[in-house]
Design a protein around this motif. Structure first.
Motif, mmCIF file in Angstrom:
data_model
loop_
_atom_site.group_PDB
_atom_site.id
_atom_site.type_symbol
_atom_site.label_atom_id
_atom_site.label_comp_id
_atom_site.label_asym_id
_atom_site.label_seq_id
_atom_site.Cartn_x
_atom_site.Cartn_y
_atom_site.Cartn_z
ATOM 1 N N GLY A 46 0.849 -1.284 0.106
ATOM 2 C CA GLY A 46 -0.097 -0.060 0.129
ATOM 3 C C GLY A 46 0.991 1.253 0.060
ATOM 4 N N CYS A 47 2.152 1.144 0.262
ATOM 5 C CA CYS A 47 2.857 2.384 0.319
ATOM 6 C C CYS A 47 3.467 2.589 -1.140
ATOM 7 C CB CYS A 47 4.284 2.002 1.038
ATOM 8 S SG CYS A 47 3.647 2.234 2.713
ATOM 9 N N GLY A 48 3.844 3.772 -1.546
ATOM 10 C CA GLY A 48 4.374 3.941 -2.900
ATOM 11 C C GLY A 48 5.729 3.851 -3.369
ATOM 12 N N GLY A 49 6.104 2.358 -3.244
ATOM 13 C CA GLY A 49 7.369 2.030 -3.652
ATOM 14 C C GLY A 49 7.682 2.199 -5.021
ATOM 15 N N TYR A 50 6.951 1.848 -5.843
ATOM 16 C CA TYR A 50 6.797 1.797 -7.307
ATOM 17 C C TYR A 50 7.402 3.443 -7.824
ATOM 18 C CZ TYR A 50 7.317 0.412 -12.185
ATOM 19 O OH TYR A 50 7.416 0.243 -13.492
ATOM 20 N N ILE A 156 10.187 1.227 3.247
ATOM 21 C CA ILE A 156 9.156 2.419 3.151
ATOM 22 C C ILE A 156 7.711 1.757 4.215
ATOM 23 C CG2 ILE A 156 7.267 3.905 1.775
ATOM 24 C CD1 ILE A 156 10.376 4.500 1.463
ATOM 25 N N THR A 157 7.244 2.418 5.137
ATOM 26 C CA THR A 157 6.349 2.104 5.769
ATOM 27 C C THR A 157 5.146 3.089 5.824
ATOM 28 O OG1 THR A 157 7.052 3.052 8.115
ATOM 29 C CG2 THR A 157 8.101 0.934 7.430
ATOM 30 N N GLY A 158 3.992 2.764 6.703
ATOM 31 C CA GLY A 158 2.860 3.630 6.602
ATOM 32 C C GLY A 158 1.851 3.196 7.338
ATOM 33 N N SER A 159 1.071 4.014 8.072
ATOM 34 C CA SER A 159 0.036 3.475 8.860
ATOM 35 C C SER A 159 -0.917 2.686 8.026
ATOM 36 C CB SER A 159 -0.656 4.662 9.548
ATOM 37 O OG SER A 159 -1.488 5.327 8.550
ATOM 38 N N PHE A 160 -1.799 1.842 8.958
ATOM 39 C CA PHE A 160 -2.599 0.860 8.153
ATOM 40 C C PHE A 160 -3.535 1.660 7.621
ATOM 41 C CE2 PHE A 160 -6.595 -1.692 8.278
ATOM 42 C CZ PHE A 160 -6.064 -2.858 7.680
ATOM 43 N N ASN A 161 -4.144 2.953 8.262
ATOM 44 C CA ASN A 161 -5.120 3.693 7.625
ATOM 45 C C ASN A 161 -4.620 4.479 6.362
ATOM 46 O OD1 ASN A 161 -7.828 5.313 7.843
ATOM 47 N ND2 ASN A 161 -6.385 7.040 8.026
ATOM 48 N N PHE A 162 -3.612 4.950 6.322
ATOM 49 C CA PHE A 162 -2.660 5.449 5.147
ATOM 50 C C PHE A 162 -2.881 4.516 3.701
ATOM 51 C CE2 PHE A 162 1.131 5.728 2.558
ATOM 52 C CZ PHE A 162 0.882 7.052 1.962
ATOM 53 N N ILE A 201 11.653 -9.044 7.482
ATOM 54 C CA ILE A 201 11.743 -8.106 6.902
ATOM 55 C C ILE A 201 11.386 -6.690 7.200
ATOM 56 C CG2 ILE A 201 9.506 -8.184 5.870
ATOM 57 C CD1 ILE A 201 12.795 -7.838 3.691
ATOM 58 N N SER A 202 10.811 -6.804 8.433
ATOM 59 C CA SER A 202 10.368 -5.297 9.085
ATOM 60 C C SER A 202 11.209 -4.978 10.050
ATOM 61 C CB SER A 202 8.940 -5.570 9.700
ATOM 62 O OG SER A 202 8.912 -6.448 10.747
ATOM 63 N N ASN A 213 5.768 6.684 4.704
ATOM 64 C CA ASN A 213 5.077 7.035 3.560
ATOM 65 C C ASN A 213 4.028 8.340 3.788
ATOM 66 O OD1 ASN A 213 4.006 5.658 0.565
ATOM 67 N ND2 ASN A 213 4.497 7.636 0.765
ATOM 68 N N ASP A 214 3.309 8.140 5.019
ATOM 69 C CA ASP A 214 2.046 9.129 5.279
ATOM 70 C C ASP A 214 2.694 10.372 5.758
ATOM 71 O OD1 ASP A 214 3.359 7.256 7.475
ATOM 72 O OD2 ASP A 214 1.267 7.147 8.342
#
Length: 235
Positions: A46-50, A156-162, A201-202, A213-214
């Motif tokens: 869900g994060c913008g890795g690409y 790259i991480t992000g909250s669940f909601n994001f 991996i985390s 990312n958020d």
């Protein structure tokens, strides 16, 4: 649906192999005292890795030295092309192919014969990374790069909601569908790595940089990564 988050490769595998060999030729003639750098990007689903990987390739490429983006899917496609994979490995073997397998065995925590499903994927990640001038997205590349000083590993991480909001927006699905997808794909990615690796991996200890990312847009994350690489004299 997922292709909207990680677009499908449109170039031929042969084109990528040609680019890798050209990069290897340039590296062989380089006067640098270290290999060309490689960036690995691991991201929560869900994060913008690409978009970040594309931005880094655009910024780092020059007229004389082109950078390439490799997703897990693309590396698997290369791995399926047996003849081309053998050609790549033969190039790598000239500079220590046997050490490659020793490193993989140590890093993955299993003998090569025990990870047939991942052997070509892992092998190609390291071969591509050793050529340098590459951004590798996913594929557990950060784990395979732990012993390499010319790799720069990013998470790259992000909250669940994001992540749910981003997936729902990008794919045009309901929030309920997005929540289910994010939960399932997050578990799948963790399982993929844990099924052949002794690493989590985390674990932030695997990375040079962990970014939320958020809190940061794509351009800002690219700024931070490039600045971090400069501080480490990688670029």
């Amino acid at each position: 649906m997922i292709s909207k988050l990680t677009p499908k490769n449109t170039r031929s595998i042969a084109d990528y192999v040609k680019e890798i060999k050209e990069t290897n030729r340039l590296r062989s003639g380089s006067t640098l005292d270290h290999p060309f750098p490689t960036i690995t990007i691991s991201r929560e689903f869900g994060c913008g890795g690409y978009p970040l990987a594309e931005e880094l390739v655009k910024r780092l490429s020059t007229k004389d030295q082109k950078w390439l983006l490799y997703s897990r899917e693309l590396i698997l496609d290369i791995a399926k092309e047996t003849d081309l994979n053998l050609e790549l490995f033969n190039e790598s073997a000239k500079s220590g192919g046997s050490k490659l397998f020793q490193d993989l065995q140590e890093l993955l925590g299993v003998a090569p014969s025990d990870f047939t499903r991942y052997k070509l994927l892992a092998q190609n990640v390291r071969i591509i990374g050793d050529q340098g001038n590459a951004v590798i997205l996913g594929a557990g590349a950060s784990i395979l790069a732990q012993k390499e000083t010319h790799f720069f590993n990013v998470r790259i991480t992000g909250s669940f909601n994001f992540r749910v909001s981003r997936v729902a927006r990008k794919l045009g699905i309901s929030r309920y569908e997005a929540e289910k997808m994010v939960a399932e794909k997050t578990d799948e990615r963790l399982e993929f790595i844990q099924s052949f690796s002794k690493h989590d991996i985390s674990d932030p200890g695997l990375y040079h940089m962990v970014l939320r990312n958020d809190h940061f847009e794509t351009e800002h994350m690219a700024d931070l990564i490039i600045e971090g690489m400069k501080k480490m004299n990688l670029i």
